[in-house]
Design an enzyme around this catalytic site. Structure first.
Site, PDB file in Angstrom:
ATOM      1  N   SER A 322       0.798  -1.226   0.000  1.00  0.00           N
ATOM      2  CA  SER A 322       0.000   0.000   0.000  1.00  0.00           C
ATOM      3  C   SER A 322       0.831   1.277   0.000  1.00  0.00           C
ATOM      4  O   SER A 322       0.276   2.359  -0.144  1.00  0.00           O
ATOM      5  CB  SER A 322      -0.926   0.017   1.211  1.00  0.00           C
ATOM      6  N   HIS A 365     -15.080  -0.878   3.474  1.00  0.00           N
ATOM      7  CA  HIS A 365     -14.976   0.459   4.030  1.00  0.00           C
ATOM      8  C   HIS A 365     -16.215   1.313   3.759  1.00  0.00           C
ATOM      9  O   HIS A 365     -16.314   2.439   4.204  1.00  0.00           O
ATOM     10  CB  HIS A 365     -13.771   1.197   3.424  1.00  0.00           C
ATOM     11  N   CYS A 378      -7.742   1.739   1.463  1.00  0.00           N
ATOM     12  CA  CYS A 378      -8.786   0.865   0.933  1.00  0.00           C
ATOM     13  C   CYS A 378      -8.347   0.230  -0.378  1.00  0.00           C
ATOM     14  O   CYS A 378      -8.010   0.901  -1.333  1.00  0.00           O
ATOM     15  CB  CYS A 378     -10.077   1.672   0.704  1.00  0.00           C
TER      16      CYS A 378
END
Lengths: 626, 383
Positions: A322, A365, A378
């Site tokens: 991420s 989410h 996310c």
């Protein structure tokens, strides 16, 4: 005198005269021979006499020092206390070694090899018995000197690394030249017992400059090879000092903070590319290569699962996970495939064909805009963005951020990482690019690989708003600054950049951000960071049904890598940081707190505000100032 | 009788005899010995110790011996000739049986603190014995086979014994010295030719049975020095390098690199001439050779002045021994003959050769002092 006596006398006289002529002839012959040798052949024999007596000996020059940006010694030369044995001065070599063994450590194996040497070579040739003695041991040998005939305590110079393993991967080490080194450079310097060659890191990269110029002693030797005097001396020149961009105080702090983990931390100046700290844990004791490892030590190093011999900051390649999300977000904004306020719904799953892609948050989410998606990391949002961008554009942007590229960094062994593309996949696997692969590339998984150094560079380019900064480690060699080519400009739209940077800021500084617990505030200076958790194993469908195993439930080597990238201060950024903890579990729990501490320390010290040493100034020992 | 014992007599008192000694000759010997002292100081890097000082003491003792030997009546020496020879021969046999082994050869007999080397004693007594023998026979008798038997035995017995020690240098010295006395006594050329032929014929036999392996090795090395560059050939090569690099004027006293760096073996003894030639060049080496020639010239003159054949032969015997020392040593170090362990007379460090030589020069001087004394044909008639 009777007649008969007279006859005898005459006979004697004649014979004596003959003998005298013979004698004169013999003397003449010897004189002629002397003339031949001393006049006719004089030149030839004079040359031979010179050859006999003069033997050039190489003087090993003092190796240049390696200093940090403020002049603190990182590698220097230190007096080395040694003990040598001159067999001709010893009454009984075996006895002397026996008594020496009571004073300093001396194992049987070594004693046997010394004895063998003493028997096989001329007895005035000194044999090294022990080196690297402590001052205490050395003093004991000195005090007991009179009882130890033939044993001589001597002081030499040896490489000294005051920061030991903290800098081992940056500095490398020095070691005895091997046969290949000697073949490559036949200079007799490389055959000297004292000489050491740079084996890795800066020691290897700048070896020729650190080495200096060897001196020569033309010594007079006798028929046995014993040195009896010095005829001529050409002094050598000590090696050049090398100044690094490292701030050793931060390096030491970061290394100590990461001790016990297997991983890497890279801290750099986002504008100049100066690497302030380059940590790869665990390190090794560079003296081991200088002195020689014992087989047990060497085996331990090789067998250590944490791989202390690998410089993970430049040779460790990890899926960035991420950590690339802010950059992907910026790419999407630049390409206009998404508006900042546009929301994507995350249910925790995204089907594609027969396959289902998951978010790290099992139940999703909900509605996520760009800032929220970065803040909460996310995955579903970024699958969507990746799908819109496509692999070709993602490849282009990731490369602009410096992934998949070697920087000609100032250390040997730099790995390129990998930014996958259609062409690359077809060429290496023979299979066409799959759509699903685009999605997972968008969350930094799949084929994508980056080194911690590349992650730091990526973050620096993201933070500096457009300069294609390249990392550097060498400030100056000798009296010369190391010149750098001009940087290219990336040119991001300032508005897009602000949005993306703000999203990254939210990760650390807004409630709910994945790194909120690791926020930094040093006199109002804050850090913007992004967590990353890189999966190293494949999660099967069956496991998803029964519940994904937590990292703590897995063996160490199957746990996820924990990553964190950051820049600071958020306003007017100067520092970029990347932290990777191998199999650390999660980025927010493992990497972020370490990054927080390192960045906090960095902001407190603020090394870029202080002036570094100039290569033109004579740098003496400034230890303590750092 | 009284003049035999000393005191007063035809030749005068001992003091008169001392005054009668040819002091210029003695001075010449001192000059040569001083050259040796200088070189021994150089060997010790400028120090008197350990060689030069001890050599000086020996030379002083040698001078004492010379004077004492010189003033003893020549007829006493003649009387002692045979018994002394017999004693020396007996001692050589003793060495053969119980001698001390030193330097790989049996050469000495230990008498408590005193160490006797009978082969050295033999050098003197052989000369005395041969001189006495030829003094007692006529020129015609010299060439008769029967009369030749005795001198041949006198020579070959010690030569074989010394060769067995093994000491090639000394046996060569004895043999050549002995045969040159036969030559000087006036042996006919016919015999000389025959002896020469026999010697040539004996060479292969000597090679096969007489020479020790190390002696053969030295000769082979000499013939082909390159074959053994680190062994025996090494010494000769290094000696030649030392000589050659010395040049005309030499490197200067204490400056000889070859010698001081131990490339030269045995530089205080057998290779001292090399060191002299390295440090003082061709000039220095030739000067020493000239001094030696001067000694020999004096010797010849003294021999010619002697009224007795005994005196003449003794002097020539001493001179030939001296000459052989010089020739063997110098031609060895210049690489003209194989390595033979013979010292340079009066210069090389060492007590035995020094004492032998000074005793010999004492006899020479004795002949000079007693040059006008009539020596009867047979010793019996003396007593």
């Amino acid at each position: 005198m009777s007649v008969k006596d007279n006859e005898r006398y005459l006979a004697f006289s004649r014979r004596a005269a003959l003998l005298s002529f013979g004698t004169l002839g013999a003397f003449g012959t010897i004189a002629a021979r002397l003339y031949y040798l001393q006049v006719s052949k004089s030149r030839e024999y004079s040359l031979k006499a010179e050859e006999n007596r003069i033997d050039p000996r190489v003087i090993v020059p003092l190796r240049g020092r390696i200093l940090d940006r403020f002049g603190v010694e990182l590698a220097s030369n230190q007096q080395d206390y040694r003990v040598i044995l001159v067999p001709e001065n010893a009454e009984d070599v075996e006895m002397v070694l026996e008594s020496l063994a009571h004073i300093i450590p001396l194992n049987d194996e070594l004693r046997q090899s010394i004895l063998k040497k003493a028997q096989s070579q001329r007895d005035f040739v000194p044999i090294k018995v022990a080196g690297h003695l402590t001052w205490e041991e050395f003093s004991r040998v000195n005090v007991r000197g009179p009882e130890l005939a033939g044993i001589e305590p001597v002081v030499g110079e040896t490489r000294h690394y005051p920061y030991r393993e903290d800098l081992s991967h940056v500095l490398g080490y020095v070691t005895r030249p091997d046969a290949d080194d000697q073949a490559e450079d036949p200079h007799p310097l490389l055959r000297q017992e004292e000489f050491r060659i740079g084996g890795d890191g800066i020691e290897r990269l700048t070896d020729k400059s650190l080495r200096g110029k060897p001196g020569y002693r033309h010594v007079e030797v006798n028929a046995l090879g014993r040195v009896v005097g010095e005829i001529r001396r050409v002094d050598g020149q000590a090696g050049d000092d090398v100044v690094l961009t490292i701030d050793v105080a931060l390096q030491k702090f970061a290394a100590e903070r990461m001790r016990g983990e297997s991983g890497s931390a890279v801290l750099m100046d986002i504008y100049s590319g100066d690497v302030l700290a380059l940590v790869s844990e665990p390190g090794f004791d560079p003296q081991g290569f200088n002195r020689g490892w014992t087989p047990e030590q060497w085996k331990e190093l090789l067998d250590n699962p944490l791989k202390p011999l690998i410089n993970k900051s430049i040779a460790g390649q990890y899926p960035p996970g991420s950590t690339i999300k802010p950059m992907i977000a910026l790419a999407a904004l630049e390409q206009g495939v998404v508006r900042p306020s546009e929301a994507v719904f995350c249910s925790g799953k995204r089907p594609l064909g027969s396959h289902v892609f998951h978010c790290w948050k099992r139940h999703g989410h909900g509605w996520m805009d760009l800032k929220g998606a970065v803040k909460h990391s996310c995955d579903i949002y970024f699958y969507e963005i990746a799908n819109r961008l496509g692999i070709d554009q993602m490849e282009e942007y990731l490369k602009r951020f410096g992934l998949g590229e070697r920087y000609e960094f100032d250390l040997p062994g730099e790995k390129p990482g990998l930014v996958p593309s259609r062409g690359w996949k077809k060429a290496t696997t023979g299979v066409s690019w799959q759509k699903g692969e685009t999605l997972i590339t968008g969350i930094g998984q799949g084929y994508l690989l980056a080194t911690p150094l590349q992650l730091a560079v990526m973050t620096a380019r993201f933070a500096n708003g457009g300069f294609k900064v390249k990392p550097r480690l060498l400030r100056s060699v000798g009296s010369e600054f190391v010149e750098r080519p001009k940087r290219d400009v990336i040119n991001f739209n300032a508005k897009n950049l602000a949005i993306a940077q703000d999203a990254m800021n939210a990760v650390s500084n807004e409630v709910g951000g994945t790194a909120f617990r690791s926020r930094v505030d040093v006199n109002g200076m804050k850090m913007a960071g992004k967590t990353g958790t890189a999966q190293v194993r494949r999660i099967t469908k069956a496991e998803r049904l029964t519940g994904v195993l937590k990292n703590e439930e897995l063996p160490w080597k199957f746990r996820d890598h924990a990553l964190f990238v950051a820049f600071a201060p958020v306003k007017e950024p100067r520092y970029a940081l990347a932290v990777v903890i191998e199999h650390g579990g999660s980025g927010s729990k493992k990497a972020a707190p370490i990054a927080k501490d390192i960045m906090e320390e960095t902001l407190k010290r603020d090394p870029l505000r202080r002036s570094a040493v100039s290569p033109l100034a004579q740098i003496t020992d400034l230890e303590g100032q750092g | 009788m009284s003049d035999l014992i000393g005191g007063r007599g035809a030749v005068g008192t001992y003091w008169n005899k001392v005054l009668d000694i040819h002091w210029a000759f003695v001075f010449l010997l001192c000059v040569i010995a001083s050259v040796g002292f200088g070189m021994l100081i150089s060997v010790a890097e400028g120090q008197l110790d350990p060689w030069a000082s001890r050599q000086m003491i020996r030379f002083a003792i040698g001078l004492g011996i010379l004077v004492v030997v010189a003033i003893v009546d020549i007829r006493i020496w003649m009387t002692l000739a045979y018994p002394a020879y017999a004693l020396a021969l007996l001692l050589l046999v003793c060495v053969e049986l119980f001698g001390t082994v030193g330097m790989g050869a049996q050469r000495w007999i230990e008498f408590g603190v005193f160490r006797l080397q009978p082969s050295e004693l033999m050098k003197i007594t052989l000369v005395l014995a041969l001189a006495r023998y030829f003094h007692g026979i006529t020129l015609e008798q010299v060439s008769r086979p029967l009369y030749l038997l005795a001198p041949l035995l006198l020579i070959t017995m010690p030569v074989i014994l010394v060769l067995r020690q093994p000491d090639l240098g000394t046996s060569l010295l004895l043999a050549i010295g002995g045969f040159s006395l036969i030559f000087l006594a006036g042996i006919s050329w016919k015999w000389l030719a025959a002896a020469g032929a026999a010697a040539l014929a004996a060479l292969p036999i000597a090679w096969q049975f007489v020479l020790a392996p190390y002696q053969k090795a030295r000769i082979l090395t000499f013939l082909e020095p390159e074959a053994d560059i680190r062994g025996a050939g090494w010494h000769i090569l290094q000696s030649k390098i030392a000589l050659g690099s010395g040049g005309v004027f030499g490197k200067g006293w204490l400056q000889g690199t070859q010698s001081h760096l131990d490339f030269l073996p045995e530089k205080q003894t057998d290779f001292i001439f090399t060191m002299l030639a390295e440090e003082f060049g061709l000039v220095g080496a030739s000067t020493l050779l000239a001094l030696y020639l001067l000694v020999l010239g004096y010797g010849l003159a003294i021999a010619m002045q002697s009224r007795s054949q005994f005196g003449r032969l003794v002097v020539m015997g001493v001179c030939v021994t001296f000459l052989l020392y010089i020739l063997i040593n110098t031609s060895m170090v210049v690489g003209m003959i194989p390595v033979v362990g013979v010292p340079l007379p009066l210069v090389s460090y060492g007590g035995t050769a020094m004492m032998t030589l000074m005793f010999g020069f004492g006899l020479l001087m004795c002949v000079y002092v007693h040059r006008d004394v009539d020596v009867p044909r047979h010793a019996n008639s003396l007593i």
